[in-house]
Design an enzyme around this catalytic site. Structure first.
Site, PDB file in Angstrom:
ATOM      1  CG  HIS A  19      48.810 -31.803  13.521  1.00 27.46           C
ATOM      2  ND1 HIS A  19      49.403 -32.479  14.614  1.00 27.46           N
ATOM      3  CD2 HIS A  19      47.299 -32.096  13.110  1.00 27.46           C
ATOM      4  CE1 HIS A  19      47.822 -32.999  15.186  1.00 27.46           C
ATOM      5  NE2 HIS A  19      47.378 -32.494  14.205  1.00 27.46           N
ATOM      6  CG  HIS A  22      49.533 -36.335  12.626  1.00 27.02           C
ATOM      7  ND1 HIS A  22      49.234 -35.296  12.099  1.00 27.02           N
ATOM      8  CD2 HIS A  22      48.880 -36.931  13.453  1.00 27.02           C
ATOM      9  CE1 HIS A  22      47.971 -35.404  12.275  1.00 27.02           C
ATOM     10  NE2 HIS A  22      47.535 -36.074  13.016  1.00 27.02           N
ATOM     11  CB  CYS A 127      32.480 -38.296  19.437  1.00 27.12           C
ATOM     12  SG  CYS A 127      33.610 -36.744  18.841  1.00 27.12           S
ATOM     13  CB  CYS A 130      36.509 -39.680  19.858  1.00 23.16           C
ATOM     14  SG  CYS A 130      37.130 -38.442  20.518  1.00 23.16           S
ATOM     15  CB  CYS A 144      33.037 -34.956  21.658  1.00 17.71           C
ATOM     16  SG  CYS A 144      35.228 -35.879  22.135  1.00 17.71           S
ATOM     17  CG  HIS A 147      37.001 -33.575  18.637  1.00 18.56           C
ATOM     18  ND1 HIS A 147      36.885 -35.469  18.810  1.00 18.56           N
ATOM     19  CD2 HIS A 147      38.242 -33.700  17.720  1.00 18.56           C
ATOM     20  CE1 HIS A 147      38.188 -35.978  18.243  1.00 18.56           C
ATOM     21  NE2 HIS A 147      38.556 -35.155  17.076  1.00 18.56           N
ATOM     22  CE  LYS A 296      42.343 -31.483  20.184  1.00 19.02           C
ATOM     23  NZ  LYS A 296      41.043 -31.189  19.508  1.00 19.02           N
ATOM     24  CE  LYS A 299      41.467 -29.650   9.133  1.00 13.59           C
ATOM     25  NZ  LYS A 299      40.411 -30.295   8.245  1.00 13.59           N
TER      26      LYS A 299
HETATM   27  N1  MSP Z   1      43.698 -42.999  13.165  1.00 14.03           N
HETATM   28  C1  MSP Z   1      43.690 -43.318  15.025  1.00 14.03           C
HETATM   29  C2  MSP Z   1      44.418 -44.204  15.465  1.00 14.03           C
HETATM   30  C3  MSP Z   1      44.444 -45.872  15.060  1.00 14.03           C
HETATM   31  S1  MSP Z   1      45.172 -46.597  15.835  1.00 14.03           S
HETATM   32  C4  MSP Z   1      45.012 -48.074  15.805  1.00 14.03           C
HETATM   33  C5  MSP Z   1      43.689 -41.745  15.825  1.00 14.03           C
HETATM   34  N2  MSP Z   1      44.421 -41.051  13.906  1.00 14.03           N
HETATM   35  S2  MSP Z   1      44.851 -39.656  13.976  1.00 14.03           S
HETATM   36  O1  MSP Z   1      45.215 -39.112  12.939  1.00 14.03           O
HETATM   37  O2  MSP Z   1      44.084 -38.821  15.147  1.00 14.03           O
HETATM   38  O3  MSP Z   1      45.907 -39.553  15.658  1.00 14.03           O
HETATM   39  C6  MSP Z   1      45.857 -39.174  17.015  1.00 14.03           C
HETATM   40  C7  MSP Z   1      47.526 -39.769  17.506  1.00 14.03           C
HETATM   41  O4  MSP Z   1      47.846 -38.110  16.477  1.00 14.03           O
HETATM   42  C8  MSP Z   1      47.672 -39.551  18.978  1.00 14.03           C
HETATM   43  O5  MSP Z   1      48.025 -39.988  19.680  1.00 14.03           O
HETATM   44  C9  MSP Z   1      48.807 -38.606  19.168  1.00 14.03           C
HETATM   45  O6  MSP Z   1      49.608 -39.712  18.824  1.00 14.03           O
HETATM   46  C10 MSP Z   1      49.176 -37.728  17.869  1.00 14.03           C
HETATM   47  N3  MSP Z   1      48.796 -35.953  17.907  1.00 14.03           N
HETATM   48  C11 MSP Z   1      47.766 -35.799  17.695  1.00 14.03           C
HETATM   49  N4  MSP Z   1      47.757 -34.616  17.872  1.00 14.03           N
HETATM   50  C12 MSP Z   1      48.431 -33.971  18.686  1.00 14.03           C
HETATM   51  C13 MSP Z   1      48.849 -32.705  19.534  1.00 14.03           C
HETATM   52  N5  MSP Z   1      48.420 -31.704  19.760  1.00 14.03           N
HETATM   53  N6  MSP Z   1      50.081 -33.165  20.909  1.00 14.03           N
HETATM   54  C14 MSP Z   1      50.826 -34.462  20.581  1.00 14.03           C
HETATM   55  N7  MSP Z   1      50.561 -35.190  19.427  1.00 14.03           N
HETATM   56  C15 MSP Z   1      49.038 -35.338  19.326  1.00 14.03           C
HETATM   57  O7  MSP Z   1      43.365 -40.937  16.500  1.00 14.03           O
END
Ligand code: MSP
Length: 637
Positions: A19, A22, A127, A130, A144, A147, A296, A299
């Site tokens: 999304h 990412h 959690c 997380c 949490c 979440h 936030k 989904k």
């Molecule tokens: N798998 C772990 C990371 C492991 S790194 C060794 C993880 N994955 S995640 O799919 O949840 O991705 C989290 C990351 O996605 C956040 O740290 C950020 O970089 C990005 N984002 C997810 N949602 C976001 C927003 N709403 N806004 C900006 N970035 C965010 O955590």
């Protein structure tokens, strides 16, 4: 001496598709990678997917599939997405890959042998979102805080990493290395976490509860805890411990993460590295979150922004520009399509797009498309403009290096507005009537400033940058060292007239049908008796060899496909060939593409070119092709 730059994104969980969040982190990583390449540094850019753990296991169960199948499917989605948003990573790592499994097991064994991993019992509030235990102080009313879901109490025998042992060292390290964790607010947050003793880190899960993970080398009844496994990807990705790449890049590591995963990166990871005897990463760069309507994205609220939809509607350059320009790195920001459109119209359509289009057209009109040499007739305002350009190059560079990305862009836009004012004040259209010598100087200053702008926007908008440099005949190797001094453009270079680079967008959801919706052949039906054209008319149409990178069907249309095509740069074309071709069969095909058409929108989707097709004998449609592999980007004459 050669400088190195290693940039990483978090590896994303494969329980859902990508999304906006990412895409944000990964685009920022790409912007930094491109900027450092521009500086002449050797860059390595790593992204990938995090595939083990409870979260993936649970989602797979809910969907009635296996964790491996779920991981394969979603990992591929991330991998396929990156080229579509012009992200050029050097490696895409999956934590299920054999080299990663080997690296994790090797590190576990070493840390275990050293005595920093021990067996014990622990109970805590977990959690799954997380994938970590929450401390009493972190929990909010049993839930949490990230979440907002109740935590489950887990008590079991496990292996633990002696993290507390390294706490005093880490506090000192953070204090002695300003900028180690940046911006400052996140450094303070980590120091806050380290004020009290931290628990040792539970780094295993009993296989009888969770088998989806990397087996501990010293106890086959257990798998490795997902964060301990995931963080190590940053080492596997560059070939730790022996590869030359590891030795070149590790000391220059720049991790990019969202604020949600500050603790694993700011506390677990440096202590793990210390235990392994590896020096800490160079910087942890932490950004805020994109929210939607001040809440936030989630989904369940149904407000998750689909990055592909935004990219398809507004074009990849504009989408990337908005992401960088509208977030202060480190703080949260609100995403709305209205804000994107406003930003697009003001900065891209009006300021930059109009500037390039009116300026190039003037060179065509007044100098027959040849860049004039500046005459001796200079005035103060010419010098002011060139001095400002030099200042902006320096400002931009300092700000980018300090991760002040949005102010780096603001700085470039001060130059763009100054140039627009310069044009209004010098009024070339008046000079054309009375003072051709002065006109030459003015036009040269305008085009030279545009060249500088085009190089500076390259990290954020690589497509637009190439297009503009191509129009003004300056598309050689672009580099930071080659930006200055002011005055690099060679007089006599051919300047081509720009069509609207960023056509204005009226309002959300608006779409304009255009003749380009139809395949070229239909638009070219006999127009009348005398349809001869002058050879120079034909020469104005730029037809190039393109290679299809990807094709997707456009929703709610049985005819339109959306194609990403490499024509020397990547452009998006919306073409009415859906009845004749399956999107799945098109990647890799060569095409003849008209590349200098005015960009348009079809069903709200940006289209930057037109492909050539003709009728088949059966009354269907066939693409114009080649009988041997052509060179991508070559002009068709
Ligand atoms: N798998 C772990 C990371 C492991 S790194 C060794 C993880 N994955 S995640 O799919 O949840 O991705 C989290 C990351 O996605 C956040 O740290 C950020 O970089 C990005 N984002 C997810 N949602 C976001 C927003 N709403 N806004 C900006 N970035 C965010 O955590």
């Amino acid at each position: 001496m050669k400088q190195f730059f290693y940039v990483t994104t978090p590896i994303y969980y494969v329980n859902a598709k990508p999304h906006l969040g990412h895409v944000y982190t990964t685009v920022i990583a790409d912007v930094l990678a491109r900027f450092h390449k521009l500086l002449g540094e050797e860059v390595f850019f790593l992204t990938g997917t995090d595939e083990h753990g409870d979260k993936i296991m649970e989602t797979a169960k809910e969907l009635g599939t296996t964790p491996k199948a779920l991981a394969d499917e979603n990992s591929q989605r991330f991998r396929d997405l990156w080229p579509l948003v012009q992200v050029e990573n050097d490696r895409f790592i999956r934590t299920t890959e054999p080299d990663h499994v080997r690296t994790v097991q090797r590190i576990l064994q070493e840390v275990y042998d050293k005595g920093d991993i021990y067996f014990g019992e622990y109970g805590g509030h977990y959690c799954t979102g997380c994938e970590r235990f929450m401390t009493e102080t972190e929990m909010v009313e049993g839930s949490c805080p990230i979440h907002q879901k109740p935590l489950s109490f887990v008590q079991e025998q496990n292996y633990f990493f002696r993290m507390e042992k390294y706490r005093p060292w880490l506090v000192e390290y953070i204090k002695n290395n300003p900028g180690f964790i940046r911006p400052e607010r996140y450094k303070n947050e980590v120091l806050g976490m380290l004020r009290e003793p931290i628990d040792d880190l539970c780094i295993s899960r009993p296989k009888k509860r969770l088998s989806w993970g990397i087996e501990l080398p010293f106890d086959t009844e257990y798998v490795c805890y997902v964060w301990f496994d995931a963080l190590i990807n940053y080492l596997t990705g560059i070939g730790y411990p022996d590869a030359e790449r590891f030795h070149k890049f590790w000391s220059q590591t720049q991790h990019l993460v969202g604020k949600d995963i500050l603790k694993p990166h700011g506390v677990y990871w440096p202590t793990m590295l210390k235990a392994m005897g590896v020096e800490p990463y160079r910087n942890l760069n932490v950004h805020g979150f994109w929210n939607v309507d001040a809440t936030k994205m989630s989904k369940s609220l149904g407000n998750v922004v689909d990055p592909l939809e935004m990219k398809n509607k507004y074009g990849v350059d504009a989408f990337r520009y908005f992401l960088v320009r509208d977030m202060v790195f480190g703080l949260d920001s609100n995403f709305s399509e209205e804000a994107l459109i406003e930003r697009y119209n003001a900065d891209l359509a009006n300021d930059l797009g109009n500037l390039v289009s009116r300026s190039t057209k003037m060179v065509v009109k007044y100098f027959d498309g040849h860049l004039p040499a500046p005459s001796g007739q200079t005035e103060d305002m010419d010098r002011e403009l060139s001095e400002l350009a030099v200042k902006v190059v320096n400002d931009f560079t300092t700000r980018m290096a300090a991760l002040e990305l949005h102010t780096a862009l603001i700085s470039v836009w001060t130059l763009i507005s100054a140039l627009n004012k310069y044009i209004d004040r010098t009024a070339p259209w008046e000079l054309a009537k009375k003072n051709p010598e002065r006109l030459a100087t003015v036009m040269y200053h305008i085009m030279e400033t545009i060249r500088i702008v085009a190089v500076l926007i390259f990290p954020v908008m690589p497509g637009a940058s190439h297009t503009i440099l191509g129009l003004i005949g300056a598309s050689g190797d672009i580099s930071h060292a080659g930006i200055l001094p002011f005055g690099k453009l060679s007089p006599g270079t051919i300047v081509s007239p720009a069509q609207a680079l960023f056509p204005r967008v009226e309002k959300v959801g608006e779409s304009r049908e255009s003749p380009q919706a139809r395949p070229a052949v239909k638009a070219q039906k006999d127009q009348g008796t005398d349809n001869t054209v002058d050879i120079s008319d034909f020469g104005r149409i730029e037809i190039k060899v393109g290679k299809i990178l990807s094709a997707e069907a456009v929703e709610k249309s049985d005819k339109l496909l959306i194609l990403q095509v490499d024509v020397g740069r990547t452009i998006q074309i919306v073409a009415g060939i859906g009845k004749a071709y399956n999107p799945g069969d098109l990647a890799g095909r060569y095409l003849a593409v008209v590349t200098n058409l005015k960009p348009t929108k079809l069903m709200g989707l940006a289209s930057e070119g037109m492909l050539l097709a003709t009728d088949t004998e059966e009354g269907g449609l066939t693409l114009v092709g080649f009988d041997r592999p052509p060179r991508v980007g070559a002009r068709i004459r």
